[in-house]
Design an enzyme around this catalytic site. Sequence first.
Site, PDB file in Angstrom:
ATOM      1  N   LYS A 266       0.817  -1.214   0.000  1.00 29.04           N
ATOM      2  CA  LYS A 266       0.000   0.000   0.000  1.00 29.04           C
ATOM      3  C   LYS A 266       0.853   1.268   0.000  1.00 29.04           C
ATOM      4  O   LYS A 266       2.061   1.234   0.212  1.00 29.04           O
ATOM      5  CB  LYS A 266      -0.959  -0.016   1.185  1.00 29.04           C
ATOM      6  CG  LYS A 266      -2.111  -0.996   1.005  1.00 29.04           C
ATOM      7  CD  LYS A 266      -3.149  -0.888   2.102  1.00 29.04           C
ATOM      8  CE  LYS A 266      -4.340  -1.798   1.787  1.00 29.04           C
ATOM      9  NZ  LYS A 266      -5.361  -1.744   2.856  1.00 29.04           N
TER      10      LYS A 266
ATOM     11  N   ARG B 244      -3.370 -10.154   5.138  1.00 29.17           N
ATOM     12  CA  ARG B 244      -3.803 -10.245   3.737  1.00 29.17           C
ATOM     13  C   ARG B 244      -2.682  -9.684   2.872  1.00 29.17           C
ATOM     14  O   ARG B 244      -2.348  -8.506   2.975  1.00 29.17           O
ATOM     15  CB  ARG B 244      -5.099  -9.457   3.548  1.00 29.17           C
ATOM     16  CG  ARG B 244      -5.676  -9.485   2.142  1.00 29.17           C
ATOM     17  CD  ARG B 244      -6.973  -8.679   2.089  1.00 29.17           C
ATOM     18  NE  ARG B 244      -7.570  -8.699   0.765  1.00 29.17           N
ATOM     19  CZ  ARG B 244      -7.287  -7.835  -0.211  1.00 29.17           C
ATOM     20  NH1 ARG B 244      -6.402  -6.865   0.002  1.00 29.17           N
ATOM     21  NH2 ARG B 244      -7.887  -7.931  -1.386  1.00 29.17           N
TER      22      ARG B 244
END
Length: 285
Positions: free
Chosen positions: A227, A262
């Site tokens: 991210k 995740r």
Amino acid sequence: MTTRIWQAGRFEIGLDKPKIMGIVNLTPDSFSDGGVYSQNAQTALAHAEQLLKEGADILDIGGESTRPGADYVSPEEEWARVAPVLAEVAGWGVPVSLDTRRTVIMEKALVLGGVDIINDIAALTDDGAVELLARQADTGICLMHMQGLPENMQINPKYQDVVGEVARYLKERAAECIAAGIAPQRITLDPGFGFGKNLQHNIALMRHLPELMAETGFPLLIGVSRKRMIGELTGEADAAARVHGSVAAALASVARGAQIVRVHDVKATADALNVWDALGPAGVR
């Protein structure tokens, strides 16, 4: 870490050791691997199979990009992307998660069968979502916090107390689910790193994961893989090159009590967890 079972459809997932959720994006425009595995179902299935070989415990399949500023995807297009892959992996004997925020997609998938978990960035706020999941006996649920919507969530997000506000929201969503008849052991929570949070918000959440878990009382699923926050901390602009930073963030999550991570880079994460299990602090894995 207290041993807990996550009731996830056909499976009871033990959370005494952290579990790895491998990401299978069936989208042309996801922030990291958009278009890489969405050419056809066979490409996606080969990727999913590889993730399992590398150590994934759960497959998370999604057909809508929810990156900041993502384009609208119709429910029809989302279902066309995920249906062929879901139909195949249903027979693989592994926990399957569907990443969707739409009740209509959840319902189609549950009718199709073989979907064990609904992973919802909108925390079942779409009309009828809670009621639909309450009618299921054992489908696992992940409720995520998001400020705003993908198209606007990163436009100057603001909090007075990001940890407290995220905790309150997630507790409220879990309470609504339980009141509707969803068993607590079916629920996990995701603080939503990067979903309506700037770097300082993300850092505060990471540093206070133990308090967040204690406050909410549910297992935490953490998604920080590749991210923007990893890019901001490392200076790496290319999302696909953020592997090392992502693994470090996954380990930081687990060290603070997260039960599920995740990730895109399953092998790197699994290797790091295995080494830390052997050499690191007791109870990490």
